[in-house]
Scaffold this motif. Structure first.
Motif, PDB file in Angstrom:
ATOM      1  N   ALA A 130       0.860  -1.182   0.000  1.00 51.67           N
ATOM      2  CA  ALA A 130       0.000   0.000   0.000  1.00 51.67           C
ATOM      3  C   ALA A 130       0.897   1.233   0.000  1.00 51.67           C
ATOM      4  CB  ALA A 130      -0.912   0.010   1.226  1.00 51.67           C
ATOM      5  N   GLU A 131       0.355   2.328  -0.430  1.00 49.62           N
ATOM      6  CA  GLU A 131       1.132   3.559  -0.544  1.00 49.62           C
ATOM      7  C   GLU A 131       1.785   3.973   0.778  1.00 49.62           C
ATOM      8  OE1 GLU A 131       0.100   8.164  -1.385  1.00 49.62           O
ATOM      9  OE2 GLU A 131      -0.802   6.733  -2.784  1.00 49.62           O
ATOM     10  N   THR A 132       1.098   3.743   1.872  1.00 46.43           N
ATOM     11  CA  THR A 132       1.603   4.168   3.181  1.00 46.43           C
ATOM     12  C   THR A 132       2.431   3.110   3.904  1.00 46.43           C
ATOM     13  OG1 THR A 132      -0.456   3.468   4.209  1.00 46.43           O
ATOM     14  CG2 THR A 132      -0.306   5.788   3.526  1.00 46.43           C
ATOM     15  N   SER A 133       2.613   1.956   3.294  1.00 46.80           N
ATOM     16  CA  SER A 133       3.360   0.884   3.956  1.00 46.80           C
ATOM     17  C   SER A 133       4.836   0.936   3.571  1.00 46.80           C
ATOM     18  CB  SER A 133       2.756  -0.478   3.601  1.00 46.80           C
ATOM     19  OG  SER A 133       2.873  -0.710   2.221  1.00 46.80           O
ATOM     20  N   ARG A 134       5.600   0.051   4.175  1.00 50.93           N
ATOM     21  CA  ARG A 134       7.027  -0.031   3.895  1.00 50.93           C
ATOM     22  C   ARG A 134       7.317  -1.296   3.109  1.00 50.93           C
ATOM     23  NH1 ARG A 134       9.660   0.635   9.648  1.00 50.93           N
ATOM     24  NH2 ARG A 134      11.575   0.811   8.486  1.00 50.93           N
ATOM     25  N   SER A 135       8.361  -1.239   2.318  1.00 50.97           N
ATOM     26  CA  SER A 135       8.785  -2.406   1.539  1.00 50.97           C
ATOM     27  C   SER A 135       9.695  -3.289   2.383  1.00 50.97           C
ATOM     28  CB  SER A 135       9.541  -1.954   0.285  1.00 50.97           C
ATOM     29  OG  SER A 135      10.779  -1.356   0.646  1.00 50.97           O
ATOM     30  N   ALA A 136       9.907  -4.504   1.916  1.00 47.90           N
ATOM     31  CA  ALA A 136      10.804  -5.429   2.616  1.00 47.90           C
ATOM     32  C   ALA A 136      12.215  -4.855   2.707  1.00 47.90           C
ATOM     33  CB  ALA A 136      10.813  -6.786   1.916  1.00 47.90           C
ATOM     34  N   ILE A 137      12.697  -4.232   1.647  1.00 47.99           N
ATOM     35  CA  ILE A 137      14.064  -3.707   1.676  1.00 47.99           C
ATOM     36  C   ILE A 137      14.177  -2.547   2.672  1.00 47.99           C
ATOM     37  CG2 ILE A 137      13.927  -2.046  -0.244  1.00 47.99           C
ATOM     38  CD1 ILE A 137      16.829  -4.505   0.318  1.00 47.99           C
TER      39      ILE A 137
END
Length: 146
Positions: A35-42
């Protein structure tokens, strides 16, 4: 086994688990955000890799010092290299910390923490983010356990 030895082992194991979980991800999924407000795994890997030396600094001197924010780094391999040197420094600091000072507290930007809490931080924070990475993996269909 001392409390310090146990916490050092948990911190080290958490970093191993972080990379064991993230490495099977396809390159394009490492930077994918659900989602736009979430963080990626990296981004989660970056946080866990770059906080290790500042935590060691807290244990060694009571000061965080400068945080290597991984500026310019992008690959999982680069973060793993930072984490490998950082966890060695943190484990050394945890093992050397005097037991009689473990309940002393520091006022940190995010609140008051005892030295024992600071020693445990790398473990619980990393494992929290491992869970988030695992959840991201399920979103694109990977339900394997690492």
């Amino acid at each position: 086994m001392t409390i310090q030895e146990g916490l050092a082992a948990l911190a080290s194991e958490a970093i191993d688990t972080l990379f064991r979980t993230a490495k099977p991800m396809p390159e394009d999924k490492l930077s994918w955000k659900p989602a736009e407000t979430s963080r990626s795994a990296i981004e989660l890997v970056k946080e866990c890799s770059t906080i290790l030396i500042p935590i060691a600094g807290l244990l060694n001197t009571g000061e965080m010092g400068e945080m290597n924010e991984g500026k310019g780094l992008k690959s999982l391999a680069e973060y793993e290299e930072i984490a490998c040197s950082g966890i060695k420094e943190l484990v050394t600091a945890i093992r050397a910390f005097p037991e009689e000072r473990m309940q002393e507290t520091l006022d940190l930007p995010w609140g008051k923490m005892s030295y024992m809490d600071i020693m445990a931080y790398s473990y619980w924070n990393t494992m929290y983010h491992v869970g988030q990475i695992s959840y991201i993996q399920t979103m694109y269909g990977n339900k394997d356990m690492y």
